[in-house]
Design a protein around this motif. Sequence first.
Motif, mmCIF file in Angstrom:
data_model
loop_
_atom_site.group_PDB
_atom_site.id
_atom_site.type_symbol
_atom_site.label_atom_id
_atom_site.label_comp_id
_atom_site.label_asym_id
_atom_site.label_seq_id
_atom_site.Cartn_x
_atom_site.Cartn_y
_atom_site.Cartn_z
ATOM 1 N N PHE A 199 0.699 -1.197 -0.056
ATOM 2 C CA PHE A 199 -0.195 0.082 -0.035
ATOM 3 C C PHE A 199 0.871 1.253 0.214
ATOM 4 O O PHE A 199 1.751 1.393 0.866
ATOM 5 C CB PHE A 199 -0.943 -0.034 1.286
ATOM 6 N N HIS A 226 -9.235 -3.598 7.796
ATOM 7 C CA HIS A 226 -7.987 -2.868 8.496
ATOM 8 C C HIS A 226 -7.582 -3.218 9.796
ATOM 9 O O HIS A 226 -8.478 -3.415 10.617
ATOM 10 C CB HIS A 226 -8.043 -1.476 8.235
ATOM 11 N N TRP A 285 -3.685 14.787 6.136
ATOM 12 C CA TRP A 285 -2.256 14.834 6.858
ATOM 13 C C TRP A 285 -1.809 16.178 6.871
ATOM 14 O O TRP A 285 -0.692 16.414 7.480
ATOM 15 C CB TRP A 285 -1.320 14.011 6.212
ATOM 16 N N TRP A 299 -12.908 10.010 11.689
ATOM 17 C CA TRP A 299 -11.806 10.942 11.258
ATOM 18 C C TRP A 299 -11.592 10.839 9.663
ATOM 19 O O TRP A 299 -10.948 11.799 9.233
ATOM 20 C CB TRP A 299 -10.419 9.904 11.748
ATOM 21 N N TRP A 312 1.505 -0.622 14.234
ATOM 22 C CA TRP A 312 1.726 0.914 14.243
ATOM 23 C C TRP A 312 1.002 1.433 15.356
ATOM 24 O O TRP A 312 0.252 1.250 15.739
ATOM 25 C CB TRP A 312 0.989 1.393 12.840
ATOM 26 N N GLU A 315 -11.762 3.563 4.703
ATOM 27 C CA GLU A 315 -12.285 3.670 6.166
ATOM 28 C C GLU A 315 -13.509 4.754 6.267
ATOM 29 O O GLU A 315 -13.431 5.499 7.158
ATOM 30 C CB GLU A 315 -11.164 4.001 6.982
ATOM 31 N N GLU A 359 -5.263 -2.975 4.784
ATOM 32 C CA GLU A 359 -4.388 -2.060 5.375
ATOM 33 C C GLU A 359 -3.946 -3.127 6.668
ATOM 34 O O GLU A 359 -5.030 -3.233 7.501
ATOM 35 C CB GLU A 359 -4.690 -0.742 5.937
ATOM 36 N N GLU A 398 0.744 5.467 -0.123
ATOM 37 C CA GLU A 398 -0.212 6.644 -0.079
ATOM 38 C C GLU A 398 0.698 7.716 -0.253
ATOM 39 O O GLU A 398 1.705 8.027 0.211
ATOM 40 C CB GLU A 398 -0.839 6.451 1.494
ATOM 41 N N GLN A 413 2.800 0.470 5.278
ATOM 42 C CA GLN A 413 2.772 0.730 4.083
ATOM 43 C C GLN A 413 4.289 0.192 3.299
ATOM 44 O O GLN A 413 4.696 -0.697 3.957
ATOM 45 C CB GLN A 413 2.548 2.309 3.768
ATOM 46 N N GLY A 472 -5.833 5.052 1.596
ATOM 47 C CA GLY A 472 -5.764 5.784 2.866
ATOM 48 C C GLY A 472 -6.440 7.013 2.988
ATOM 49 O O GLY A 472 -7.132 7.477 2.073
ATOM 50 N N ASN A 473 -6.404 7.585 3.866
ATOM 51 C CA ASN A 473 -7.118 8.746 4.441
ATOM 52 C C ASN A 473 -7.034 9.863 3.324
ATOM 53 O O ASN A 473 -7.719 10.616 2.906
ATOM 54 C CB ASN A 473 -6.639 9.405 5.795
ATOM 55 N N LEU A 500 4.756 9.033 10.601
ATOM 56 C CA LEU A 500 4.666 7.470 10.751
ATOM 57 C C LEU A 500 5.893 6.838 10.630
ATOM 58 O O LEU A 500 5.685 5.651 10.230
ATOM 59 C CB LEU A 500 3.451 7.215 10.094
ATOM 60 N N ILE A 525 5.430 3.838 8.010
ATOM 61 C CA ILE A 525 5.043 2.326 8.900
ATOM 62 C C ILE A 525 5.534 1.302 7.769
ATOM 63 O O ILE A 525 4.767 0.550 7.137
ATOM 64 C CB ILE A 525 3.550 2.284 9.241
HETATM 65 O O1 AHR Z 1 -1.567 3.785 6.790
HETATM 66 C C1 AHR Z 1 -1.996 4.986 7.451
HETATM 67 C C2 AHR Z 1 -3.433 5.303 7.729
HETATM 68 O O2 AHR Z 1 -3.934 4.352 8.391
HETATM 69 C C3 AHR Z 1 -4.300 5.469 6.308
HETATM 70 O O3 AHR Z 1 -4.115 6.659 5.741
HETATM 71 C C4 AHR Z 1 -5.698 5.069 6.911
HETATM 72 O O4 AHR Z 1 -6.514 4.581 6.018
HETATM 73 C C5 AHR Z 1 -5.662 4.315 8.228
HETATM 74 O O5 AHR Z 1 -6.259 4.818 9.237
#
Ligand code: AHR
Length: 493
Positions: free
Chosen positions: A25, A242, A97, A178, A296, A173, A292, A27, A345, A71-72, A312, A350
């Motif tokens: 993954f 996830h 972010w 969030w 972490w 998600e 995911e 992002e 990732q 991801g977010n 991260l 991470i």
């Molecule tokens: O991988 C980091 C974040 O973790 C991603 O952006 C999100 O989908 C999850 O909460």
Amino acid sequence: MEPTTITLHSDYNLGAVDPRVFGGFMEHLGRCIYEGLFDPGKEGTDEDGFCVKPVEALKRLKMTAMRYPGGNFVSGYHWMDGVGPRDKRPTRRDMAWQSIETNHFGTDEYIALCRKMDWTPMITVNLGTGPPEEARNWVEYCNCPTGTAYADMRKLNGSKDPYDVALWCLGNEMDGPWQIGHVPADQYAIRAQQAAKMMQDTDQKIELVVCGSSNISIPTYMDWDRKVLEYLGDLSDYISLHRYVGNRDEDTPDFLAITNSIDQQIEDTAAVCRFVQAKRRSKKPVYLCFDEWNVWYREGGSGEGKFAPHLLEEVYNLEDALVVAGFLNSFIRHADVLKIANIAQIVNVIAPILTRGKDVLIQSIFYPLEMYARRREGLSLQPVISGPSYEGKTNGEVTVIDASAILNEDALNVFATNRSVNEHSELTIILSDRPISKLVDGDLLTGSSPKAANSYEQPNVVKSVPISGVTIEEGKALVTLPPMSVAAITFGL
Ligand code: AHR
């Protein structure tokens, strides 16, 4: 410690392990893409702007499905920002972010990287701030023959031939408060259904992943999944799971027993899929996509309006590597229902590798990924593990040895983790219906303590080595596993 026996039988298999379980993954987050994978013009990059050493290191992991762009991040991302001449692409403030996004890396660069790496593209669409039609247009851009507006745009940007992106995730998600554009399950289901229908009408060959529960503690756990699956019906091919785990209580045995909870999360989700399939009287199963997962819990933060900030950037140790092996064992043991998984990732964020300038640091968690990837082909065998066990404080009882196995014609691959912090384990491996005839090869990962970790100054503190201490006697394999170790062994039959 009392010895352990792992008993296997060729007939007790769950079918083939899907290679897409060994996915990744990437992002638009921190230094994953910029500085980690793509830095045109900088020292240590190739003619396409890709970072040479990280790319070479990642090739060793033979990753398959590569999820992108979040991801977010994706829930505020408009894909059109990331195509066309680079100097015309808008710079934006990323809302997930709080970083600066130049959009210099977008769909075309992602596809070029997938091709270079032999990765299967897997795109997540924006169902946070993006209308369903925008998702549909992205499918046209990627997959349709030229002759209509978005496909012609792709041609103008350098690629007449379609990219044939087969895997598409319907948001990220969306159950989490969030998430940008988070809504309750029934509203997400409507958005996802609208997008899914238009996306499939644009290309009937694509497969779709709907958002399931983003973690096990969310109050809507499984209720969200049920509602979404019921509404989307046969439009869903997969549902996402996830999971991020950590040793927050400084309790290594309990942390290593997390496999119980991972197994349960997979089984809970599979049960809901089966329930909804039965209720709908549908012939179509929905499979699981663990898109995911990782350890972490240490590093977080906000980008504070910076471009490619350090976010991260977890430093991983030996116990984290054992937990990563635990995830992989659980995935292999659920090969009948789990078809895709993506470690989150791949670089800096991470990740199994960190970068500093043009240098790369291989982290502890890289090694189980590499050891398993070399031996991933074949049928998942159900291991019966008899041996000592212990009670994890929160995760319950587990055998000291965690294991999975893959049968690949005349080769048997066994993966075994010794969770004991201070004792060796004597392991006997039996394939009941066929004698084991020889050791082909094996890798062992261990270290001086659970907290042992690599650094730029000492990069080889935690590193896999060829295994020793394996003997074959009367068709059985005998293995000595040091404390806190992961073994991946190939036997000839
Ligand atoms: O991988 C980091 C974040 O973790 C991603 O952006 C999100 O989908 C999850 O909460």
